[in-house]
Each structure stands twice: as C-alpha cells, then as structure tokens.
Design an enzyme around this catalytic site. Structure first.
Site, mmCIF file in Angstrom:
data_model
loop_
_atom_site.group_PDB
_atom_site.id
_atom_site.type_symbol
_atom_site.label_atom_id
_atom_site.label_comp_id
_atom_site.label_asym_id
_atom_site.label_seq_id
_atom_site.Cartn_x
_atom_site.Cartn_y
_atom_site.Cartn_z
ATOM 1 N N ASP A 181 6.838 13.034 41.954
ATOM 2 C CA ASP A 181 7.562 12.161 41.043
ATOM 3 C C ASP A 181 7.516 10.738 41.610
ATOM 4 O O ASP A 181 7.314 10.558 42.816
ATOM 5 C CB ASP A 181 9.005 12.674 40.938
ATOM 6 N N ASP A 183 9.849 7.679 40.359
ATOM 7 C CA ASP A 183 11.143 6.991 40.412
ATOM 8 C C ASP A 183 12.192 7.815 41.152
ATOM 9 O O ASP A 183 12.479 8.956 40.780
ATOM 10 C CB ASP A 183 11.617 6.661 38.994
#
Length: 199
Positions: free
Chosen positions: A12, A14
């Site tokens: 991922d 953010d």
C-alpha cells in the site's frame, strides 16, 4: 509460498510508504480544525472530522494532488525498499485513482523509491489486484484490508500500527511500528529473501 525464489511484495502507499499522519495538517487547514494524528481513531476521516462522506470525497478530489505531492516518507521506507528492490518484485497497490499516477510516480522518483508495478485501483478492495499480481506478502495500514487479504490469500500481512487500526489480530497479520521492524520480520518469515540494513 515462493520461499526459494524472489518474493512478490504487495505494498500500500498512503500510510505505509508515506507517513500516516501526513493528511492531518492539510485537513486541519481546510476545515479549520486543530486535530492531532492521535485523534484519528478510525480510518474514515469523515467521521473523525464530523463531515459527510460526500464532503470528504469532494475535499480529496480537490486536494488529492497536493496531498500526494507533499506527503513525507514513512521512516526509512525509502532505504529498505531500495534494498528489497534488488531481490524482490515490488508491486504498489493503492486506492488512489489512476489520474494521480503522474504525481505518484514523480514522488517515487523524488525520493528514489523503486518499483516494478504501480497499480492505482481507485478502490479500497485490493483483493483482485493482489490476486492478479500473485503477491506473497502485503504491507498495509488499513485493518479491513489486512484482514481481507490475509484471510482470502492466506499470506502474511504487515500492518503498520496507527490509532485507526487497533484491535486483536489473527495469526497471519503482524503489527509493526517501523520499517526496520518490517525488515527484521521479513528475515524471520523468509530467511533467504531479505537483506540486513548493515549490508
């Protein structure tokens, strides 16, 4: 599990590669609030800031480019990802919309963060993308994603500790606090697949 081969690592962006607190100052500025990162007790910041989901979507549409451009790197993520890139396939799977690909790639370039694939799917449901790339391991900050991926794919997930992802975790999900801890845990789970920061 491809223990004797190069790993495909799903990552991922953010709150994982970028600092999870980076959105708070910008939202405070926009909504005239003075909240702290520690006040973000749930992932849905609309609830934290007492605004509607629609208002948050409009805000992100307006400020997403600036948010993604200004976000600081999360700890030593850049250093460790450069080490991993020598041996593993790094696939970034993010809920960012595809239209933010340029600002994303420019940010990666600025901080010399390597990648093999960047898949901006515009959705928090990362399961089909993780299946498509056949990931062996996933790095995430959203608890719901970690639970779904670890359960459906039967893979380890490293969950970066945040105020909004507290709770008891199943065996395959490992709570981590720093990228150094992630790298160390990589060595435990996949002894032949990781590097020491000291070379």
């Amino acid at each position: 599990m491809k223990s004797e081969k190069v790993l495909t690592i799903g990552i991922d962006i953010d709150g994982t590669v970028t600092s999870p607190s980076s959105i708070v100052p910008l939202m405070n500025e926009s909504f005239g609030r003075n909240l702290r990162y520690e006040d973000c007790f749930e992932y849905n910041l609309a609830n934290v800031y007492n605004i509607t989901d629609e208002e948050f979507a409009i805000w992100l549409d307006q400020y997403g480019e600036r948010l993604y451009d200004e976000a600081p790197v999360h700890g030593t993520a850049d250093q460790i990802l450069r080490l991993w890139h020598q041996k593993h396939k790094l696939v970034y799977i993010s809920a960012r919309e595809y239209r933010h690909l340029d600002v994303t790639l420019n940010w990666f370039s600025r901080y010399e963060i390597p990648y093999h694939e960047v898949d901006l799917i515009g959705s928090h449901d990362k399961l089909s993308s993780a299946r498509k790339w056949d990931v062996d391991l996933f790095l995430e900050d959203r608890l719901e994603n970690a639970l779904q991926l670890s359960d459906a794919l039967e893979i380890p997930v490293f969950l970066f500790d945040t105020p909004y992802n507290q709770g008891t975790l199943p065996e395959r999900i490992h709570r981590v606090h720093t990228w150094e801890e992630v790298n160390s845990m990589m060595q435990s789970l996949f002894p032949k697949a990781s590097y020491s920061l000291r070379g």
